[in-house]
Scaffold this motif. Structure first.
Motif, PDB file in Angstrom:
ATOM      1  N   VAL A   1       1.745  -0.747   5.090  1.00 60.11           N
ATOM      2  CA  VAL A   1       2.622  -1.143   6.196  1.00 60.11           C
ATOM      3  C   VAL A   1       3.326   0.083   6.768  1.00 60.11           C
ATOM      4  N   LEU A   2       3.803   0.951   5.895  1.00 61.23           N
ATOM      5  CA  LEU A   2       4.503   2.149   6.335  1.00 61.23           C
ATOM      6  C   LEU A   2       3.592   3.041   7.175  1.00 61.23           C
ATOM      7  N   MET A   3       2.326   3.167   6.758  1.00 60.39           N
ATOM      8  CA  MET A   3       1.373   4.028   7.462  1.00 60.39           C
ATOM      9  C   MET A   3       0.686   3.318   8.625  1.00 60.39           C
ATOM     10  N   LYS A   4       0.967   2.003   8.760  1.00 62.16           N
ATOM     11  CA  LYS A   4       0.368   1.177   9.814  1.00 62.16           C
ATOM     12  C   LYS A   4      -1.160   1.234   9.748  1.00 62.16           C
ATOM     13  N   GLN A   5      -1.664   1.098   8.519  1.00 62.96           N
ATOM     14  CA  GLN A   5      -3.097   1.134   8.275  1.00 62.96           C
ATOM     15  C   GLN A   5      -3.502  -0.061   7.421  1.00 62.96           C
ATOM     16  N   ASP A   6      -4.795  -0.355   7.421  1.00 62.11           N
ATOM     17  CA  ASP A   6      -5.324  -1.433   6.602  1.00 62.11           C
ATOM     18  C   ASP A   6      -5.144  -1.096   5.116  1.00 62.11           C
ATOM     19  N   LEU A   7      -4.792  -2.105   4.326  1.00 59.22           N
ATOM     20  CA  LEU A   7      -4.560  -1.914   2.890  1.00 59.22           C
ATOM     21  C   LEU A   7      -5.772  -1.306   2.200  1.00 59.22           C
ATOM     22  N   LEU A   8      -6.942  -1.827   2.495  1.00 58.81           N
ATOM     23  CA  LEU A   8      -8.164  -1.322   1.861  1.00 58.81           C
ATOM     24  C   LEU A   8      -8.381   0.153   2.204  1.00 58.81           C
ATOM     25  N   LEU A   9      -8.175   0.518   3.458  1.00 56.51           N
ATOM     26  CA  LEU A   9      -8.372   1.894   3.890  1.00 56.51           C
ATOM     27  C   LEU A   9      -7.403   2.837   3.169  1.00 56.51           C
ATOM     28  N   VAL A  10      -6.136   2.468   3.117  1.00 62.75           N
ATOM     29  CA  VAL A  10      -5.128   3.306   2.462  1.00 62.75           C
ATOM     30  C   VAL A  10      -5.455   3.491   0.977  1.00 62.75           C
ATOM     31  N   THR A  11      -5.857   2.413   0.324  1.00 66.54           N
ATOM     32  CA  THR A  11      -6.169   2.498  -1.103  1.00 66.54           C
ATOM     33  C   THR A  11      -7.388   3.371  -1.352  1.00 66.54           C
ATOM     34  N   ARG A  12      -8.395   3.256  -0.483  1.00 68.67           N
ATOM     35  CA  ARG A  12      -9.593   4.090  -0.631  1.00 68.67           C
ATOM     36  C   ARG A  12      -9.265   5.562  -0.390  1.00 68.67           C
ATOM     37  N   LEU A  13      -8.331   5.836   0.513  1.00 70.21           N
ATOM     38  CA  LEU A  13      -7.936   7.219   0.778  1.00 70.21           C
ATOM     39  C   LEU A  13      -7.193   7.834  -0.408  1.00 70.21           C
ATOM     40  N   LEU A  14      -6.384   7.021  -1.073  1.00 72.34           N
ATOM     41  CA  LEU A  14      -5.582   7.522  -2.196  1.00 72.34           C
ATOM     42  C   LEU A  14      -6.343   7.520  -3.518  1.00 72.34           C
ATOM     43  N   ASN A  15      -7.367   6.692  -3.609  1.00 74.14           N
ATOM     44  CA  ASN A  15      -8.077   6.526  -4.875  1.00 74.14           C
ATOM     45  C   ASN A  15      -8.643   7.831  -5.453  1.00 74.14           C
ATOM     46  N   PRO A  16      -9.209   8.744  -4.647  1.00 76.89           N
ATOM     47  CA  PRO A  16      -9.696  10.007  -5.219  1.00 76.89           C
ATOM     48  C   PRO A  16      -8.592  10.803  -5.926  1.00 76.89           C
ATOM     49  N   TYR A  17      -7.388  10.792  -5.346  1.00 73.68           N
ATOM     50  CA  TYR A  17      -6.267  11.491  -5.974  1.00 73.68           C
ATOM     51  C   TYR A  17      -5.865  10.804  -7.280  1.00 73.68           C
ATOM     52  N   ILE A  18      -5.987   9.479  -7.298  1.00 76.14           N
ATOM     53  CA  ILE A  18      -5.653   8.724  -8.504  1.00 76.14           C
ATOM     54  C   ILE A  18      -6.665   9.030  -9.606  1.00 76.14           C
ATOM     55  N   ARG A  19      -7.928   9.073  -9.242  1.00 72.38           N
ATOM     56  CA  ARG A  19      -8.975   9.373 -10.223  1.00 72.38           C
ATOM     57  C   ARG A  19      -8.840  10.780 -10.798  1.00 72.38           C
ATOM     58  N   GLN A  20      -8.359  11.715  -9.987  1.00 66.74           N
ATOM     59  CA  GLN A  20      -8.198  13.100 -10.438  1.00 66.74           C
ATOM     60  C   GLN A  20      -6.896  13.312 -11.222  1.00 66.74           C
TER      61      GLN A  20
END
Length: 398
Positions: free
Chosen positions: A209-228
């Motif tokens: 909501v803060l980034m005004k983006q789709d939830l799935l898109l935001v999570t996919r963008l952050l997921n690589p950082y989470i995995r690392q």
């Protein structure tokens, strides 16, 4: 009342039954970990959904998103956080403070979030359903087709799984744990933005909501950082019930039942916020035995009013409490001007690096592991209240 327990597509089947039987009332859903949700039907149509881990957070997020003209801090359900939100929406529409279509957006998105969470929860274990008939004649905002609502949430859940996010809850908060690594992997503008918003207090849904983006898109963008390991996913509790009135501090000064302070009259007052009364008694014995005054608070919701009334010199704060955890309470404490510099000592049995980092982010002064030891408690107190300790030594020598 009808109770049903199942595991295979149980949620979808139960909702279909409610629709076919034109059920009017509440469908309560309980998971194996005792999480609870409620779906409300009127003549087989969905009118509201609530429950889960973030009732207040969800209300604040969705009203801010779809009804920005109202304040989620002032417009709070008076009776409960169950059907109270729906009744409040009805009231706001009648007063013309909220448009009908705005209220419907809040309802639709609330139902979608709850159904998504239930579909995910169903993968983790058995769900138990209880149907109880209830008069919902005031269901005057919208009647959602359950089949369409389930289909929409199911499609979102399917996309979530295909993206490899099956085990990630959108209710998880994201904590930045490796700033230097993040800086190496991103551009300067992206780094600056992420450092600002990934604070361990915002969930994936909040960030979307803060980034005004789709939830799935935001999570996919952050997921690589989470995995690392650059970012961590952590569980957080709900917000404290929003204050009502013209200001947080004025509201919190409303009359409350303040626990009696114990100890010497002229000694510093130390507060302990912990839902365990045994822990409260232990802390009381340690601190009053050392000459300090003590006030115990076993309800996180009442913590801020009691603190404003008693004005302690130091606060011990349990990390894991129902309704609101120590992170939320500490954040609220730091927002109040007279408590900005007061020592806040976090108590926890989960002494991990992520907890320590997050506790520091929300403004804690120290981190004390459970089970507590009297000498450790007193050492921390003397560290932050040295003048009293020195005075006591002088008095003893005399």
């Amino acid at each position: 009342m009808t109770v049903n327990t199942s595991t295979t597509n149980s949620l979808v089947k139960e909702i279909e039954i409610c629709q076919q039987q034109q059920f009017t009332g509440r469908l309560e859903v309980i998971a194996t970990d005792n999480q609870q949700w409620s779906l409300y039907f009127c003549l087989g149509r969905l009118i509201w959904a609530t429950g889960g881990v973030h009732l207040i957070k969800r209300w604040e997020r969705l009203t801010t998103q779809y009804c920005p003209q109202i304040s989620s801090q002032k417009h709070v359900p008076k009776n409960n956080w169950d059907l109270g939100e729906y009744q409040l929406l009805i009231s706001l529409v009648k007063k013309q403070e909220v448009k009908g279509e705005e209220a419907v957006r809040v309802i639709r998105n609330t139902v979608t979030e709850v159904l998504f969470d239930l579909l995910q929860q169903e993968q983790l274990g058995q769900l138990t359903f209880t149907r109880s008939r209830q008069n919902l004649s005031n269901a005057s905002l919208t009647l959602l087709n359950p089949k369409h609502a389930v289909l929409y949430s199911s499609q979102a859940w399917e996309k979530w799984c295909k993206a490899g996010l099956k085990n990630i809850s959108p209710n998880a908060a994201v904590l930045l744990s490796q700033r230097e690594q993040l800086q190496q992997h991103t551009s300067a503008p992206v780094y600056k933005t992420l450092v600002k918003i990934v604070d361990g207090e915002r969930t994936l849904r909040d960030l979307a909501v803060l980034m005004k983006q789709d939830l799935l898109l935001v999570t996919r963008l952050l997921n690589p950082y989470i995995r690392q390991g650059i970012m961590e996913l952590i569980k957080i509790g709900d917000l404290l019930p929003p204050a009502t009135g013209n200001g947080l501090e004025n509201t919190l000064k409303a009359p409350v039942k303040t626990p009696t302070t114990k100890g010497a009259k002229d000694s510093p007052l130390i507060a302990c916020i912990d839902d365990s009364r045994i822990m409260g008694q232990l802390m009381e014995n340690i601190l009053t035995g050392a000459g300090y005054r003590f006030v115990g608070i076993d309800n996180a919701v009442e913590a801020l009013p009691v603190l404003l009334e008693s004005q302690p010199s130091l606060i011990f704060l349990d990390l894991m409490m129902p309704i609101a955890n120590g992170y939320e309470v500490c954040s609220q404490i730091r927002r109040i001007s007279q408590f900005k510099n007061i020592p806040v000592i976090i108590l926890t049995g989960n002494d991990g690096i992520v907890d320590r980092v997050r506790a520091k982010i929300v403004g804690s002064s120290e981190f004390l592991s459970k089970p507590i030891k009297p000498e450790q408690v007193l050492a921390v107190v003397r560290k932050y209240l040295p003048l009293f300790s020195d005075k006591k030594k002088i008095d003893t020598q005399r």
